[in-house]
Design a protein around this motif. Sequence first.
Motif, PDB file in Angstrom:
ATOM      1  N   ASN A   1      13.455  -3.762  12.307  1.00  0.00           N
ATOM      2  CA  ASN A   1      13.887  -2.451  12.798  1.00  0.00           C
ATOM      3  C   ASN A   1      12.798  -1.628  13.482  1.00  0.00           C
ATOM      4  O   ASN A   1      12.900  -0.404  13.555  1.00  0.00           O
ATOM      5  N   MET A   2      11.753  -2.274  14.023  1.00  0.00           N
ATOM      6  CA  MET A   2      10.659  -1.486  14.591  1.00  0.00           C
ATOM      7  C   MET A   2      11.054  -0.728  15.853  1.00  0.00           C
ATOM      8  O   MET A   2      10.369   0.212  16.270  1.00  0.00           O
ATOM      9  N   ARG A   3      12.171  -1.094  16.477  1.00  0.00           N
ATOM     10  CA  ARG A   3      12.674  -0.325  17.617  1.00  0.00           C
ATOM     11  C   ARG A   3      12.963   1.117  17.238  1.00  0.00           C
ATOM     12  O   ARG A   3      12.985   2.007  18.096  1.00  0.00           O
ATOM     13  N   ASP A   4      13.213   1.356  15.946  1.00  0.00           N
ATOM     14  CA  ASP A   4      13.523   2.710  15.485  1.00  0.00           C
ATOM     15  C   ASP A   4      12.275   3.569  15.310  1.00  0.00           C
ATOM     16  O   ASP A   4      12.395   4.787  15.129  1.00  0.00           O
ATOM     17  N   PHE A   5      11.082   2.946  15.357  1.00  0.00           N
ATOM     18  CA  PHE A   5       9.867   3.676  15.025  1.00  0.00           C
ATOM     19  C   PHE A   5       8.822   3.697  16.148  1.00  0.00           C
ATOM     20  O   PHE A   5       7.871   4.469  16.078  1.00  0.00           O
ATOM     21  N   ILE A   6       8.988   2.838  17.146  1.00  0.00           N
ATOM     22  CA  ILE A   6       7.970   2.740  18.202  1.00  0.00           C
ATOM     23  C   ILE A   6       8.631   2.822  19.571  1.00  0.00           C
ATOM     24  O   ILE A   6       9.646   2.167  19.827  1.00  0.00           O
TER      25      ILE A   6
ATOM     26  N   ASN B   1       6.061   6.443  15.138  1.00  0.00           N
ATOM     27  CA  ASN B   1       6.507   7.366  14.100  1.00  0.00           C
ATOM     28  C   ASN B   1       6.484   6.616  12.775  1.00  0.00           C
ATOM     29  O   ASN B   1       7.421   5.895  12.431  1.00  0.00           O
ATOM     30  N   ASP B   2       5.388   6.774  12.048  1.00  0.00           N
ATOM     31  CA  ASP B   2       5.163   5.961  10.856  1.00  0.00           C
ATOM     32  C   ASP B   2       5.893   6.525   9.645  1.00  0.00           C
ATOM     33  O   ASP B   2       5.351   7.304   8.872  1.00  0.00           O
ATOM     34  N   GLU B   3       7.131   6.076   9.480  1.00  0.00           N
ATOM     35  CA  GLU B   3       7.889   6.381   8.274  1.00  0.00           C
ATOM     36  C   GLU B   3       7.803   5.235   7.272  1.00  0.00           C
ATOM     37  O   GLU B   3       8.465   5.261   6.241  1.00  0.00           O
ATOM     38  N   LEU B   4       6.961   4.232   7.601  1.00  0.00           N
ATOM     39  CA  LEU B   4       6.799   3.072   6.725  1.00  0.00           C
ATOM     40  C   LEU B   4       5.731   3.327   5.672  1.00  0.00           C
ATOM     41  O   LEU B   4       5.912   3.038   4.489  1.00  0.00           O
ATOM     42  N   PHE B   5       4.579   3.854   6.132  1.00  0.00           N
ATOM     43  CA  PHE B   5       3.488   4.209   5.227  1.00  0.00           C
ATOM     44  C   PHE B   5       3.356   5.722   5.091  1.00  0.00           C
ATOM     45  O   PHE B   5       2.457   6.201   4.404  1.00  0.00           O
TER      46      PHE B   5
ATOM     47  N   PHE C   1       8.995  -1.150  -1.163  1.00  0.00           N
ATOM     48  CA  PHE C   1       8.352  -2.289  -0.500  1.00  0.00           C
ATOM     49  C   PHE C   1       9.376  -3.105   0.279  1.00  0.00           C
ATOM     50  O   PHE C   1       9.122  -3.514   1.424  1.00  0.00           O
ATOM     51  N   GLN C   2      10.530  -3.384  -0.319  1.00  0.00           N
ATOM     52  CA  GLN C   2      11.559  -4.169   0.357  1.00  0.00           C
ATOM     53  C   GLN C   2      12.039  -3.480   1.625  1.00  0.00           C
ATOM     54  O   GLN C   2      12.237  -4.131   2.666  1.00  0.00           O
ATOM     55  N   GLN C   3      12.215  -2.177   1.549  1.00  0.00           N
ATOM     56  CA  GLN C   3      12.654  -1.420   2.731  1.00  0.00           C
ATOM     57  C   GLN C   3      11.603  -1.480   3.830  1.00  0.00           C
ATOM     58  O   GLN C   3      11.922  -1.654   5.016  1.00  0.00           O
ATOM     59  N   ARG C   4      10.335  -1.353   3.458  1.00  0.00           N
ATOM     60  CA  ARG C   4       9.235  -1.436   4.434  1.00  0.00           C
ATOM     61  C   ARG C   4       9.220  -2.810   5.103  1.00  0.00           C
ATOM     62  O   ARG C   4       9.102  -2.908   6.330  1.00  0.00           O
ATOM     63  N   ALA C   5       9.346  -3.856   4.302  1.00  0.00           N
ATOM     64  CA  ALA C   5       9.345  -5.206   4.851  1.00  0.00           C
ATOM     65  C   ALA C   5      10.530  -5.415   5.793  1.00  0.00           C
ATOM     66  O   ALA C   5      10.396  -6.056   6.854  1.00  0.00           O
ATOM     67  N   MET C   6      11.686  -4.878   5.439  1.00  0.00           N
ATOM     68  CA  MET C   6      12.871  -5.005   6.288  1.00  0.00           C
ATOM     69  C   MET C   6      12.651  -4.314   7.629  1.00  0.00           C
ATOM     70  O   MET C   6      12.954  -4.875   8.691  1.00  0.00           O
TER      71      MET C   6
ATOM     72  N   GLU D   1       0.827  -1.207   0.000  1.00  0.00           N
ATOM     73  CA  GLU D   1       0.000   0.000   0.000  1.00  0.00           C
ATOM     74  C   GLU D   1       0.865   1.263   0.000  1.00  0.00           C
ATOM     75  O   GLU D   1       1.667   1.506   0.903  1.00  0.00           O
ATOM     76  N   GLY D   2       0.704   2.079  -1.047  1.00  0.00           N
ATOM     77  CA  GLY D   2       1.427   3.348  -1.136  1.00  0.00           C
ATOM     78  C   GLY D   2       2.887   3.218  -1.512  1.00  0.00           C
ATOM     79  O   GLY D   2       3.592   4.235  -1.598  1.00  0.00           O
ATOM     80  N   ALA D   3       3.380   2.003  -1.727  1.00  0.00           N
ATOM     81  CA  ALA D   3       4.794   1.829  -2.084  1.00  0.00           C
ATOM     82  C   ALA D   3       5.060   2.415  -3.459  1.00  0.00           C
ATOM     83  O   ALA D   3       4.326   2.145  -4.412  1.00  0.00           O
TER      84      ALA D   3
END
Length: 218
Positions: A132-137, A189-193, A122-127, A114-116
Motif C-alpha cells: 500500500n505504499m501508493r497511499d503514503f508516497i 507521509n510516514d504513518e508507518l513509523f 507490526f502486521q499493519q506496517r508490513a502490509m 521499531e516503535g511497534a
Amino acid sequence: MKLNYLQLILYYSLLLAVAGCTQVISSRAEMYQWINEPANGLLQSKRVEDLVFTMKYLPPAFLAEKEMRTQENHNLQVYDSLKSRHEGFYTFLLHFQVDDPNEAQAFSRDVMYEGAQSFQHFQQRAMHLNFNMRDFITLNRKGESIQPALSRLENTYSLTNSRHLYLVFDKKQMDLLPDDTAPLDIRFNDELFNTGIHHFVFHPSDLKKVPAISYLQL
C-alpha cells in the motif's frame, strides 16, 4: 551474441569522445560511490531520533547494466534497449534503518518492529510496506502529483536493522519537457513509523549529469 569488432571500436570510440568532456565511470564500485556521494545530488537523508530515511536515485545506466548481468545475452543492443526502457521512469530506493549509537544494539533492533506498539501494529506496517505504499508516497512537480507505478519491499528472512523499498514513477504521467528544471519533490507521509511528513527534493540537472559508464561486460 557478442559484439563484432567494428561495434566494439565504435562503442569505445564514443566513450573516449565522452571522456574528453566529462568523467567516465569505469567500475561498479565507482558507480556506487557516485550515487552515494551527497554532493552529486542523487541521495538525501532524513533522521528522526534513531530512524534514518535515505532516498536514492538509481540512474538508468546503472539499472540497465545491473539487469543485463541477469540475462543470457550481453551486448550493446541489449544494454541500449534496457537503458531506453529505464529512461521512461524515475527509479528511487528508499532505505530505512535503525541507527543506534551503540552499534551492537543497532544490529539487534529489527527496523520492522521499531516503535511497534503491538504485533497487530507490526502486521499493519508490513502490509502497508508490501502492498500500500501508493497511499503514503507521491512524486510532486509544478503542481502535479503522481503515485508510484511500482513499489517493492526487499525481502529478508532474518532480523535486520534496515530495509530497502524500490519506488518507480512513470514519466508519462507527468507533463515533462526536455529542458525542464523544475525540482522533483518526493513526499513521504510516514504513518508507518509515525515520524511525520518528509520531503526529498531532487533537481533534474543532477539526475542527468551521471557520467557515462565504461565497465560493460560485452
